[in-house]
Every structure is written in structure tokens, then in C-alpha cells.
Design a protein around this motif. Structure first.
Motif, PDB file in Angstrom:
ATOM      1  N   ASP A  93      14.056 -83.048  92.234  1.00  9.51           N
ATOM      2  CA  ASP A  93      13.768 -84.216  91.391  1.00  9.51           C
ATOM      3  C   ASP A  93      12.343 -84.164  90.847  1.00  9.51           C
ATOM      4  N   GLU A  94      11.384 -83.791  91.697  1.00 11.84           N
ATOM      5  CA  GLU A  94       9.991 -83.727  91.264  1.00 11.84           C
ATOM      6  C   GLU A  94       9.773 -82.674  90.174  1.00 11.84           C
ATOM      7  N   ALA A  95      10.503 -81.571  90.290  1.00 16.04           N
ATOM      8  CA  ALA A  95      10.359 -80.506  89.294  1.00 16.04           C
ATOM      9  C   ALA A  95      11.186 -80.776  88.045  1.00 16.04           C
ATOM     10  N   GLY A  96      12.111 -81.739  88.143  1.00 16.41           N
ATOM     11  CA  GLY A  96      12.985 -82.023  87.014  1.00 16.41           C
ATOM     12  C   GLY A  96      13.938 -80.884  86.713  1.00 16.41           C
ATOM     13  N   MET A  97      14.351 -80.174  87.757  1.00 18.17           N
ATOM     14  CA  MET A  97      15.204 -78.995  87.573  1.00 18.17           C
ATOM     15  C   MET A  97      16.669 -79.368  87.396  1.00 18.17           C
ATOM     16  N   ASP A  98      17.064 -80.549  87.919  1.00 20.76           N
ATOM     17  CA  ASP A  98      18.458 -81.009  87.814  1.00 20.76           C
ATOM     18  C   ASP A  98      19.440 -79.978  88.358  1.00 20.76           C
ATOM     19  N   GLY A  99      19.024 -79.257  89.410  1.00 18.88           N
ATOM     20  CA  GLY A  99      19.913 -78.286  90.028  1.00 18.88           C
ATOM     21  C   GLY A  99      20.145 -77.038  89.195  1.00 18.88           C
ATOM     22  N   ILE A 100      19.338 -76.840  88.167  1.00 16.39           N
ATOM     23  CA  ILE A 100      19.521 -75.703  87.258  1.00 16.39           C
ATOM     24  C   ILE A 100      18.459 -74.640  87.517  1.00 16.39           C
ATOM     25  N   SER A 101      18.878 -73.386  87.632  1.00 17.20           N
ATOM     26  CA  SER A 101      17.946 -72.259  87.698  1.00 17.20           C
ATOM     27  C   SER A 101      17.732 -71.743  86.281  1.00 17.20           C
ATOM     28  N   PHE A 102      16.579 -71.149  86.024  1.00 17.26           N
ATOM     29  CA  PHE A 102      16.330 -70.663  84.668  1.00 17.26           C
ATOM     30  C   PHE A 102      15.432 -69.432  84.687  1.00 17.26           C
ATOM     31  N   GLN A 103      15.500 -68.669  83.609  1.00 19.40           N
ATOM     32  CA  GLN A 103      14.572 -67.571  83.356  1.00 19.40           C
ATOM     33  C   GLN A 103      14.226 -67.602  81.873  1.00 19.40           C
ATOM     34  N   THR A 104      12.942 -67.614  81.569  1.00 15.67           N
ATOM     35  CA  THR A 104      12.471 -67.700  80.188  1.00 15.67           C
ATOM     36  C   THR A 104      11.649 -66.466  79.853  1.00 15.67           C
ATOM     37  N   TRP A 105      11.942 -65.878  78.701  1.00  9.84           N
ATOM     38  CA  TRP A 105      11.212 -64.701  78.249  1.00  9.84           C
ATOM     39  C   TRP A 105      10.283 -65.094  77.110  1.00  9.84           C
ATOM     40  N   GLY A 106       9.060 -64.590  77.169  1.00  9.55           N
ATOM     41  CA  GLY A 106       8.119 -64.847  76.090  1.00  9.55           C
ATOM     42  C   GLY A 106       8.181 -63.771  75.020  1.00  9.55           C
ATOM     43  N   VAL A 107       7.402 -63.943  73.994  1.00  9.54           N
ATOM     44  CA  VAL A 107       7.316 -62.965  72.918  1.00  9.54           C
ATOM     45  C   VAL A 107       6.022 -62.167  73.108  1.00  9.54           C
ATOM     46  N   GLY A 108       6.173 -60.889  73.496  1.00  6.21           N
ATOM     47  CA  GLY A 108       5.000 -60.057  73.727  1.00  6.21           C
ATOM     48  C   GLY A 108       4.368 -60.308  75.077  1.00  6.21           C
ATOM     49  N   ALA A 165      10.752 -67.247  85.887  1.00  2.04           N
ATOM     50  CA  ALA A 165      12.063 -67.627  86.406  1.00  2.04           C
ATOM     51  C   ALA A 165      11.881 -68.495  87.638  1.00  2.04           C
ATOM     52  N   ALA A 166      12.804 -69.422  87.843  1.00  3.59           N
ATOM     53  CA  ALA A 166      12.740 -70.305  89.011  1.00  3.59           C
ATOM     54  C   ALA A 166      14.150 -70.659  89.458  1.00  3.59           C
ATOM     55  N   VAL A 167      14.308 -70.789  90.772  1.00  2.66           N
ATOM     56  CA  VAL A 167      15.593 -71.202  91.339  1.00  2.66           C
ATOM     57  C   VAL A 167      15.315 -72.123  92.526  1.00  2.66           C
ATOM     58  N   GLY A 168      16.043 -73.220  92.598  1.00  2.00           N
ATOM     59  CA  GLY A 168      15.860 -74.163  93.693  1.00  2.00           C
ATOM     60  C   GLY A 168      16.496 -73.671  94.977  1.00  2.00           C
ATOM     61  N   MET A 169      15.786 -73.832  96.076  1.00  2.00           N
ATOM     62  CA  MET A 169      16.281 -73.429  97.398  1.00  2.00           C
ATOM     63  C   MET A 169      16.076 -74.586  98.365  1.00  2.00           C
ATOM     64  N   SER A 170      16.848 -74.597  99.431  1.00  2.00           N
ATOM     65  CA  SER A 170      16.674 -75.619 100.465  1.00  2.00           C
ATOM     66  C   SER A 170      16.910 -75.000 101.825  1.00  2.00           C
ATOM     67  N   SER A 171      16.233 -75.537 102.824  1.00  2.00           N
ATOM     68  CA  SER A 171      16.385 -75.075 104.199  1.00  2.00           C
ATOM     69  C   SER A 171      16.300 -76.270 105.123  1.00  2.00           C
TER      70      SER A 171
END
Length: 296
Positions: free
Chosen positions: A81-96, A102-108
Motif C-alpha cells: 500500500d505504501e509503495a502503491g504497487m497494488d500487487g503488481i510487479s513491473f520492469q521499466t526500461w529507459g532510453v540509453g 524492476a520491482a516485485v512485492g514479497m512477504s514473509s
């Protein structure tokens, strides 16, 4: 030994010395029969097929390539919730600039005295860039600030994930990888003999002496143990592929299955083994078949 497992990582000494040695067929041509003892053809030219070690292949197989970027890894304590990820993992590529994030939510689960089990969330992330100036900064806090500023213009929560991660826990490594994977070595005795002869030839040349081939090969008792590479010793992959750990686990599971297939009372064999006190060869019972293992 019948099986040697190399799990020494990317800089495996066993791999650098014994992997990638391949035999290739070559044709030697001579105008004199006596040179090779071959059958004379028209024009007095003779030819002979033989096997020779291909030194170029050995160097190529073990080459490590700099991917020209630096990888930063961290675990942000922000909840989903704090990261605003909404349970979604993502990877973003820049230009150059080889920039990726990339980020993925984990729990333990964490148990505290009197409170039972508690779920702890965190966001696992990695960032890459070819800007070497960030990695060269020694102070962890300053390095984290520069990295966050480097990605400041990117979408949320990229910079927040970096800034929320304890600076001393952010790992930094250069992006390097093997150019090729390597196969198991099934003729280790022959390779050891070849390496020994190369070293002896080099030493004789330095001393200005003629090199004399040994009359008795080292591998007269067989091909030697199997040398198997697992994990980064087998193939160090590009860090951003995030496959290195999985490949290592798969190789270990495959080896375990292979050993199971070749082990047990049905595969028991007797092999000659030197007695530890007298040095005499005696039969020693094995609960696996080395030849079957080699086939697998």
C-alpha cells in the motif's frame, strides 16, 4: 573419484583449466611419405587424419564478458500500500545509458513473543545504469542519493523504493557474464595429460631444450572422473535476466535425479581401487555404475 562437482562460482578454477577443451579432426599433408608414414598418392603427396586440441575453443568457452553496466539491488521496507504497487510487479526500461528498474512485492512471516505470526511486506528491486560514477562513490548514503536522483524523473515509486532502502543494504556489482555455457567433462584424464604436456613444452622452450613426448599416457587406466559444473560455474548469466539462481537449482535437481537413476543395488559394480596401506589394486564395491553415470 568418479564424479567431481564444480560449484565454485563464475571464477571457477576447475572450469578455467579443464572446460572447453575440444578435439577436432585435422588433415596433415606432406610431400614425403616418410614424414608421416602414410600411403603415397599421385604426385608423391600423402595425407593423414588425426585429432588435435583446439586451443581457440577453450579460451572462447571460458571468456567472461563485461556487459558495461552496474547493478544495484535492494529490499525496500515499504508495504504494498505504501509503495502503491497494488500487487503488481513491473520492469521499466529507459532510453540509453543501460537504465532499467524492476520491482516485485514479497512477504514473509515473522513471529514475535506473545503476538504470534506477523506478515512482513517488502519490495525487492534492482536498478541498472552504465554511469560508473555512482558505483565509484564509497559512502553508502551518498551513493543511494545519487542513484535515487539518477532515476528521479522515472515513474513512481522508483525513486521512493531506492530512498526507503537502508543504504548499507544496497548491493552493488558489475554486470558480467560468461559468453557460453559449458558441458560436463567426460575425458578429464586426457585433458589433464594435454595440459601437462602444454606446460612441459612451454618450460622446455624457456630453457632452450628439446621436448620429448612421454612414452606412457596418463589416461591408460580410463577416461578419469566426470567433471560437472553447476550454478555460476556452469554459466554466469546476465544479472538482469534474473535466471542464475533458478539455473543453479535446476542443475542440482537434475544431478540428483541422474545419481538416483544410476545408484542402488541393481547398479552395484566392482572397480579396482588402490589399497591405502600396500598400494595394491583391490576390487572395491560401488553402489552406482560409473559408466551408466557417464551415459546419463
Amino acid at each position: 573419484y568418479h564424479l567431481i562437482v564444480s560449484a565454485e562460482g563464475m571464477s571457477s578454477k576447475l572450469r578455467s583449466e579443464y572446460a572447453g577443451h575440444n578435439l577436432r579432426s585435422v588433415t596433415e599433408v606432406s610431400t614425403g611419405v616418410s614424414a608421416l608414414g602414410g600411403k603415397e598418392s599421385e604426385g608423391g603427396v600423402t595425407s593423414e587424419q588425426r585429432e588435435a586440441w583446439d586451443e581457440r575453443t577453450q579460451a572462447k568457452v571460458n571468456a567472461i564478458e563485461d556487459r558495461r553496466y552496474t547493478v544495484f539491488r535492494g529490499n525496500s521496507p515499504l508495504t504494498d500500500d505504501e509503495a502503491g504497487m497494488d500487487g503488481i510487479s513491473f520492469q521499466t526500461w529507459g532510453v540509453g545509458r543501460s537504465m532499467r528498474f524492476a520491482a516485485v512485492g514479497m512477504s514473509s512471516s515473522s513471529s514475535s513473543e506473545g503476538s504470534g505470526s506477523k506478515k512482513i511486506e517488502h519490495q525487492v528491486w534492482f536498478a541498472t545504469t552504465n554511469d560508473r560514477s555512482i558505483a565509484s562513490v564509497q559512502d553508502p548514503d551518498e551513493r543511494r542519493k545519487l542513484l535515487a536522483d539518477h532515476f528521479r524523473s522515472w515513474h513512481d515509486p522508483v525513486s521512493r523504493l531506492i530512498e526507503s532502502t537502508p543504504s548499507k543494504d544496497i548491493l552493488v556489482e558489475r554486470g558480467v557474464a560468461h559468453q557460453h555455457s559449458t558441458r560436463p567433462v567426460l575425458n578429464l584424464a586426457s585433458i589433464i595429460e594435454h595440459v601437462r604436456r602444454v606446460e612441459e613444452r612451454s618450460l622446455a622452450k624457456e630453457k632452450g631444450q628439446a621436448y620429448r613426448e612421454p612414452s606412457t599416457p596418463l589416461n591408460q587406466g580410463g577416461p578419469g572422473p566426470i567433471l560437472l559444473f553447476v550454478g555460476d560455474a556452469s554459466m554466469t548469466v546476465d544479472p538482469v535476466l534474473a535466471q542464475g539462481f533458478t539455473i543453479g537449482m535446476e542443475a542440482a535437481a537434475d544431478l540428483a535425479q541422474t545419481l538416483q537413476n544410476c545408484s542402488g543395488p541393481d547398479f552395484a559394480v566392482d572397480v579396482p581401487c588402490a589399497d591405502s596401506t600396500s598400494g595394491d589394486k583391490k576390487l572395491h564395491a560401488l553402489l552406482f555404475d560409473p559408466d551408466k553415470l557417464r551415459e546419463e
